[in-house]
Design a protein around this motif. Structure first.
Motif, PDB file in Angstrom:
ATOM      1  N   PRO A 271       0.852  -1.150  -0.021  1.00 48.91           N
ATOM      2  CA  PRO A 271       0.198   0.052   0.072  1.00 48.91           C
ATOM      3  C   PRO A 271       0.743   1.124   0.034  1.00 48.91           C
ATOM      4  N   THR A 272       0.296   2.323  -0.730  1.00 44.31           N
ATOM      5  CA  THR A 272       0.993   3.383  -0.861  1.00 44.31           C
ATOM      6  C   THR A 272      -0.057   4.700  -0.452  1.00 44.31           C
ATOM      7  N   TYR A 273       0.251   5.763  -0.022  1.00 45.95           N
ATOM      8  CA  TYR A 273      -0.715   6.910   0.042  1.00 45.95           C
ATOM      9  C   TYR A 273      -0.724   7.707  -1.269  1.00 45.95           C
ATOM     10  N   LEU A 274      -2.051   7.948  -1.624  1.00 43.51           N
ATOM     11  CA  LEU A 274      -2.189   8.718  -2.702  1.00 43.51           C
ATOM     12  C   LEU A 274      -2.816   9.915  -2.446  1.00 43.51           C
ATOM     13  N   CYS A 275      -2.041  11.057  -2.818  1.00 44.33           N
ATOM     14  CA  CYS A 275      -2.410  12.418  -2.334  1.00 44.33           C
ATOM     15  C   CYS A 275      -2.645  13.353  -3.594  1.00 44.33           C
ATOM     16  N   GLU A 276      -3.418  14.450  -3.391  1.00 43.87           N
ATOM     17  CA  GLU A 276      -3.825  15.181  -4.638  1.00 43.87           C
ATOM     18  C   GLU A 276      -3.648  16.876  -4.276  1.00 43.87           C
ATOM     19  N   LEU A 277      -3.419  17.779  -5.406  1.00 42.99           N
ATOM     20  CA  LEU A 277      -3.306  19.078  -5.245  1.00 42.99           C
ATOM     21  C   LEU A 277      -4.274  19.817  -6.046  1.00 42.99           C
ATOM     22  N   LYS A 278      -5.175  20.564  -5.434  1.00 41.80           N
ATOM     23  CA  LYS A 278      -6.353  21.028  -6.485  1.00 41.80           C
ATOM     24  C   LYS A 278      -6.042  22.554  -6.883  1.00 41.80           C
ATOM     25  N   ASP A 279      -5.271  23.348  -5.891  1.00 37.17           N
ATOM     26  CA  ASP A 279      -4.898  24.528  -6.329  1.00 37.17           C
ATOM     27  C   ASP A 279      -3.528  25.260  -5.814  1.00 37.17           C
ATOM     28  N   SER A 280      -3.198  26.452  -5.891  1.00 30.06           N
ATOM     29  CA  SER A 280      -1.930  26.863  -5.823  1.00 30.06           C
ATOM     30  C   SER A 280      -2.001  27.432  -4.454  1.00 30.06           C
ATOM     31  N   SER A 281      -2.931  27.618  -3.687  1.00 28.64           N
ATOM     32  CA  SER A 281      -3.181  28.309  -2.518  1.00 28.64           C
ATOM     33  C   SER A 281      -1.970  28.170  -1.707  1.00 28.64           C
ATOM     34  N   SER A 282      -1.353  26.932  -1.438  1.00 32.89           N
ATOM     35  CA  SER A 282      -0.382  26.621  -0.350  1.00 32.89           C
ATOM     36  C   SER A 282       1.101  26.620  -0.747  1.00 32.89           C
ATOM     37  N   LEU A 283       1.233  26.773  -2.199  1.00 34.29           N
ATOM     38  CA  LEU A 283       2.680  26.994  -2.911  1.00 34.29           C
ATOM     39  C   LEU A 283       3.154  28.349  -2.597  1.00 34.29           C
ATOM     40  N   ALA A 284       4.372  27.960  -2.117  1.00 36.76           N
ATOM     41  CA  ALA A 284       5.142  29.519  -1.881  1.00 36.76           C
ATOM     42  C   ALA A 284       5.387  30.151  -3.044  1.00 36.76           C
ATOM     43  N   ALA A 285       5.483  31.590  -2.850  1.00 35.23           N
ATOM     44  CA  ALA A 285       5.584  32.507  -4.039  1.00 35.23           C
ATOM     45  C   ALA A 285       7.170  32.175  -4.356  1.00 35.23           C
ATOM     46  N   ILE A 286       7.284  32.446  -5.735  1.00 33.15           N
ATOM     47  CA  ILE A 286       8.637  32.217  -6.472  1.00 33.15           C
ATOM     48  C   ILE A 286       8.877  33.557  -6.813  1.00 33.15           C
ATOM     49  N   SER A 287      10.388  34.078  -6.325  1.00 33.07           N
ATOM     50  CA  SER A 287      10.641  35.271  -6.691  1.00 33.07           C
ATOM     51  C   SER A 287      11.635  35.284  -8.029  1.00 33.07           C
ATOM     52  N   ASP A 288      12.176  34.138  -7.932  1.00 34.05           N
ATOM     53  CA  ASP A 288      13.207  33.910  -9.165  1.00 34.05           C
ATOM     54  C   ASP A 288      13.219  32.470  -9.497  1.00 34.05           C
ATOM     55  N   VAL A 289      12.634  32.238 -11.021  1.00 35.41           N
ATOM     56  CA  VAL A 289      12.339  30.793 -11.334  1.00 35.41           C
ATOM     57  C   VAL A 289      13.635  30.581 -12.508  1.00 35.41           C
ATOM     58  N   SER A 290      14.373  31.480 -12.522  1.00 36.21           N
ATOM     59  CA  SER A 290      15.410  31.308 -13.694  1.00 36.21           C
ATOM     60  C   SER A 290      16.416  29.943 -13.534  1.00 36.21           C
ATOM     61  N   LYS A 291      16.267  29.647 -12.128  1.00 33.77           N
ATOM     62  CA  LYS A 291      17.106  28.352 -11.688  1.00 33.77           C
ATOM     63  C   LYS A 291      16.359  27.049 -12.399  1.00 33.77           C
ATOM     64  N   VAL A 292      14.944  27.079 -12.472  1.00 35.37           N
ATOM     65  CA  VAL A 292      14.359  26.133 -13.192  1.00 35.37           C
ATOM     66  C   VAL A 292      14.143  25.975 -14.481  1.00 35.37           C
TER      67      VAL A 292
END
Length: 264
Positions: free
Chosen positions: A113-134
């Motif tokens: 068995p494994t856990y299945l988890c889900e993300l429905k919106d971005s409200s808990s995602l940290a703000a990103i000031s610089d995405v140039s690394k990714v």
């Protein structure tokens, strides 16, 4: 009543499956990508007396996925699986595959068995000031991705099949990879697989052992999640490591159930 499904069943089947879209990500994706007339794939439906779905069985090559929300014809599905030439993996929602344990004549490996988890919106995602690394990977980055995965314990050993499947998903747009590099080498990554019109599975979250605890994997995940959510897709992933689970939940993922896998 159990019968084999065809394209004529598609609309009602999709309506049924999308009630739990993340749980049915693999079935939905295989239907959208391959339809109903491939020799390596079969779909079977179990119906009540009013013609409503009670369960679905998918055979994809030598793997079987079973889905149901309540009671269904367990022995009927078991008889179908007994008729398959080879079944290497049986998987499905927690509470479903357990019903097939100890059925005479049906080979069913130990349950993982494994856990299945889900993300429905971005409200808990940290703000990103610089995405140039990714950066977003292309087909030409596959060998560098394999180099990272080959030295990451969670993914070893990396095989030719791993390389082919990663290359294929980038070519067909059924998956994507975001990464961070240093001195020309990829040191962290996060990717998807089994993308369909409503959801995607996150896999390949990895960081080089010499570059861990710097937030690189979380940053790759953040950028990946934002792009998919902006396209209107749900995100889901499996985990069985409590430490990993804590990281995923900090990004807003929530457990939605158990996913069982039985390898024969």
């Amino acid at each position: 009543m159990i019968r084999k499904l065809s394209v004529q069943d598609n609309d009602k089947l999709m309506e049924y499956l999308k009630e739990e879209a993340s749980m049915n990500l693999f079935i939905i994706g295989d239907i959208e990508n391959f339809g109903y007339d491939k020799d390596f794939m079969d779909l079977w439906g179990d119906f009540d007396d009013n013609g409503n779905y009670r369960g679905v069985l998918l055979r994809y090559y030598n793997s079987v996925i079973i889905y149901a929300k309540g009671d269904f014809d367990v022995f009927g599905f078991a008889d179908i699986m007994k008729g398959f030439e080879c079944v290497e993996v049986i998987s499905g929602k927690g509470g479903v595959t357990e019903k097939f344990e100890n059925i005479p004549g049906l080979k069913l490996g130990e349950r993982r068995p494994t856990y299945l988890c889900e993300l429905k919106d971005s409200s808990s995602l940290a703000a990103i000031s610089d995405v140039s690394k990714v950066k977003k990977a292309g087909v030409n980055d596959v060998d560098r991705i394999m180099e990272l995965w080959s030295i990451t314990s969670e993914f070893s050993p990396v095989t030719g099949s791993t390389r082919r499947s990663t290359k294929n998903k980038l070519e067909t747009k059924s998956g994507r990879v975001f990464y961070i590099e240093e001195n020309g080498k990829i040191i962290s990554s996060a990717s998807t697989t089994a993308e369909n019109s409503v959801s995607a599975m996150i896999v390949g979250v990895s960081t080089h052992p010499n570059h861990r605890n710097k937030g690189y994997a979380t940053l790759c995940m953040n950028v990946l999640c934002r792009e998919l959510l902006s396209e209107g897709r749900l995100l889901c992933l499996f985990y069985d490591n409590p430490v990993a689970g804590k990281i995923y939940k900090s990004l807003g993922f929530r457990d939605i159930g158990i996913w069982n896998m039985h390898k024969n």
